[in-house]
Design an enzyme around this catalytic site. Structure first.
Site, short mmCIF file in Angstrom:
data_model
loop_
_atom_site.label_atom_id
_atom_site.label_comp_id
_atom_site.label_asym_id
_atom_site.label_seq_id
_atom_site.Cartn_x
_atom_site.Cartn_y
_atom_site.Cartn_z
NE ARG A 5 -2.64 0.89 3.64
CZ ARG A 5 -3.55 0.75 4.61
NH1 ARG A 5 -4.84 0.71 4.32
NH2 ARG A 5 -3.18 0.65 5.86
N GLY A 13 -0.81 4.81 -1.15
CA GLY A 13 -1.78 5.82 -0.74
C GLY A 13 -3.15 5.25 -0.40
CG ASP A 71 -6.90 -1.06 -5.45
OD1 ASP A 71 -5.92 -1.48 -6.07
OD2 ASP A 71 -8.06 -1.49 -5.62
CG HIS A 128 -1.28 8.40 -9.46
ND1 HIS A 128 -2.51 8.35 -10.05
CD2 HIS A 128 -0.68 9.53 -9.94
CE1 HIS A 128 -2.66 9.39 -10.86
NE2 HIS A 128 -1.56 10.12 -10.81
CE1 TYR A 182 -10.24 7.13 -12.88
CE2 TYR A 182 -11.21 6.70 -15.03
CZ TYR A 182 -10.69 7.57 -14.11
OH TYR A 182 -10.63 8.90 -14.44
#
Ligand SMILES: Cc1cc2nc3c(=O)[nH]c(=O)nc-3n(C[C@H](O)[C@H](O)[C@H](O)COP(=O)(O)OP(=O)(O)OC[C@H]3O[C@@H](n4cnc5c(N)ncnc54)[C@H](O)[C@@H]3O)c2cc1C
Ligand SMILES: *[C@@H]1O[C@H](CO)[C@@H](O)[C@H](O)[C@H]1NC(C)=O
Ligand SMILES: *[C@@H]1O[C@H](CO)[C@@H](O)[C@H](O)[C@H]1NC(C)=O
Ligand SMILES: *[C@@H]1O[C@H](CO)[C@@H](O)[C@H](O)[C@H]1NC(C)=O
Ligand SMILES: *[C@@H]1O[C@H](CO)[C@@H](O)[C@H](O)[C@H]1NC(C)=O
Ligand SMILES: CC(=O)N[C@H]1CO[C@H](CO)[C@@H](O)[C@@H]1O
Length: 531
Positions: free
Chosen positions: A105, A107, A110, A179, A473
């Site tokens: 992880r 940020g 997700d 990202h 996305y």
């Protein structure tokens, strides 16, 4: 008494000795100490459910309440908040050795929470403490650690220079680790492409726990991690980026039209024009249902949110010649520095201090489900009208349509794993969002069903064969596997939607560097089977 308690002590310690030999989590924790650099103690980076810090840390970088409050999702056995690269290296070696799954992880944005959930016993490697940003204006480059946020990156660039920027996401709390490895687009995409198009080097921990750079990982792996999802190939520690030039003033605007004000015609026209305008201009279209306050009737309000990398007078020349119907006036335009425009896009009022960019955590968390599409053809007016009807019926929904074109047309579809380059008009996200008072987690199924209805209604207009989607996305509906198995036949399906033909190269790279498929999640790249 004394004798009894010491017997008890011996008994207890022998029990814990026995359990430590067979419980994967205990062997993981013991292994960590052995495999981390003693000059950087690891013990204060380890949080198990017995530590008071655990729950807070688990939730801190997790944005989707739909995932966070789901009763069917189990929690990690431990969270390792790495403070040093050696901690992350130890996490790989030890998770592998103890048979635990590792979730990474940065940020926590997700959409499906794959960075902090799994259906099998797992640990989370949380990278938020590894967030240094080193800017070198002389070479116009920067090294950014995975746990830095987009907001921190923008802030640090602006601190050093008012004529440099970087093209990545609009939201300011995104982790650079996730990202960029999913592509990374923002409002300078038409001028400078995706974030990954401006990445020149990286530091990656491979499946053996070794740190590699671009040269030592090789061009295939360097290609794969720029858009193919970091998770499948290793742990990204940091990225080296090439900064881009921005003028001292950029121009922003936001124009809103309801159905009565001709929103449908404008949205129809936008699809034809926005992907073809000057590269400096990015106009996002954001439709959402609203209730007219005067009489309580429902309508659609379409926002045209614009970023122009230049002054307002130039912008007006561009819209007057190419998109006159928009009726953009000088008075609609606001000139500001590039870093101030970040705050505008993030929805902060004029005058907000740029220190706000250093706030790493998003407040006002909501429950949400997002799906995405790429469009190669214009949605006809009757399609838009159908869409408006559905949005008004659903209520808690907004869409974002982000124009491609410009720089995106110039980059080949195989240069990075992200194939959606020339020939795509725009990408779209459909987000259904709700709160506790709308039913909270109990209403999740109902809202997720609505998102599926909306998605299937748009099928006739969206890209097809395959119907493509954007990895950042993330949507498990387009095909997914068990947490601990990556069936190739299943992966081919979601792989083609995200990566089209690039899926095959990703699977070949995976077979080269992680043939036993240690780095995985429900939508990771499996090793290409050897026949
Ligand atoms: C409010 C909001 C706005 C957004 N706006 C944009 C936008 O403007 N543009 C855009 O492109 N996207 C946008 N996104 C999507 C976002 O880019 C993705 O969710 C991205 O994956 C987030 O990265 P993260 O590190 O914050 O998330 P995480 O949940 O930490 O990670 C996402 C995925 O990457 C993996 N990962 C994370 N760190 C690493 C690492 N260091 N090494 C290897 N794998 C890693 C995780 O395991 C997980 O699979 C938005 C999302 C939200 C919630
Ligand atoms: C969590 O608890 C263990 C055992 O008491 C301790 O060793 C460790 O340092 C604690 N972690 C943190 C971050 O305080
Ligand atoms: C509500 O008001 C708007 C103008 O504010 C008008 O255009 C619309 O037709 C009205 N709707 C109804 C149902 O009266
Ligand atoms: C922002 O607000 C200040 C006053 O607080 C004003 O002087 C300035 O012109 C505004 N800037 C923009 C771009 O609207
Ligand atoms: C995956 O997990 C399930 C349930 O926990 C288990 O039955 C199965 O054997 C696991 N598969 C692999 C490949 O480890
Ligand atoms: C959740 C899911 O779709 N899992 C699939 C993963 O792969 C196995 C093996 O092919 C399928 O049986 C599962 O349905």
């Amino acid at each position: 008494m004394k004798g009894l308690s010491s017997k008890l002590f011996i008994l207890l310690s022998s029990i814990s000795l026995v359990t430590s030999q067979c419980s994967p989590i205990d062997s993981f924790l013991q292994c960590l100490t052995l495999h981390s650099n003693p000059s950087n103690p690891i013990s204060n980076a380890i949080h198990t459910p017995n530590n008071a810090s655990f729950q807070h840390l688990y939730e801190l970088h997790a944005v989707n309440l739909r995932i966070l409050s789901s009763p069917s999702k189990s929690k990690p056995l431990a969270i390792l908040t790495a403070r040093h690269a050696s901690h992350a290296q130890a996490a790989v070696v030890c998770a592998k050795r103890s048979g635990l799954q590792l979730r990474i992880r940065s940020g926590g944005h997700d959409y499906e929470g794959l960075s902090y959930t799994s259906d099998v016993p797992f640990v989370v490697l949380d990278l938020f403490n590894l967030r240094s940003i080193k800017i070198d204006i002389a070479s116009e480059t920067a090294w950014v650690q995975a746990g830095a946020t987009t907001g921190e990156l923008y802030y640090r660039i602006a601190e050093e220079s008012d004529v440099h920027g970087f093209p990545s996401g609009v939201c300011t709390t995104l982790g650079i680790g996730g990202h960029f490895s999913g592509g990374g687009y923002g409002n300078m995409m038409r001028k400078y492409g995706l974030s990954i198009d401006n990445v020149v080097d990286a530091r990656l921990i491979d499946v053996d726990g070794t740190i590699r750079n671009r040269k030592t990982m090789g061009e295939d792996v360097f290609w794969a991690i720029r858009g193919g999802g970091g998770t499948s190939f290793g742990i990204i520690l940091s990225w080296k980026i090439k900064l881009v030039r921005v003028p001292r003033k950029v121009t922003v605007f936001k124009i809103q039209r309801t159905l009565d004000q001709g929103a449908t015609d404008l949205a129809f026209r936008w699809q034809q024009i926005a992907p073809k305008m000057s590269k400096e201009l990015f106009i996002r279209l954001q439709p959402e249902p609203i209730t007219d306050t005067t009489n309580g009737s429902k309508t659609i309000r379409v926002s045209f949110i614009g970023q122009f990398i230049g002054r307002a007078d130039k912008l007006i020349q561009e819209t007057d010649t190419k998109f006159q119907e928009l009726g953009l006036q000088l008075s609609d335009c606001k000139e500001m520095s590039w870093v101030e425009s970040i705050l505008f896009w993030a929805g902060y009022p004029n005058g907000t201090s740029i220190d706000t960019l250093l706030q790493r955590v998003q407040d006002n968390k909501v429950f949400f489900k997002t799906k995405s599409d790429y469009y190669k053809n214009v949605i006809p007016k009757q399609g838009l009208e159908m869409l408006w009807g559905l949005l008004m019926e659903i209520g808690n929904v907004f869409m974002q349509l982000n124009p491609h074109g410009g720089r995106m047309e110039e980059i080949s579809g195989s240069e990075t794993p992200v194939p959606q380059r020339a020939g795509y008009l725009f990408k779209t996200q459909y987000t259904i969002h709700w709160t506790e008072s709308d039913g909270g987690i109990g209403a999740a199924e109902r809202y997720v069903d609505m998102s599926r209805r909306l998605y299937s209604a748009m099928a006739p207009y969206a890209s097809s064969n395959p119907r493509e989607a954007f990895l950042n996305y993330r949507d498990l509906d387009i095909g997914s596997n068990e947490s601990n198995e990556t069936d190739f036949a299943v992966a081919r399906v979601y792989g083609a939607k995200y990566f089209n033909k690039n899926f095959w190269r990703l699977a070949r790279v995976k077979a080269m560097v992680d043939p036993d498929n240690f780095f995985k999640n429900e939508q990771s790249i499996p090793p290409l089977p050897s026949y």
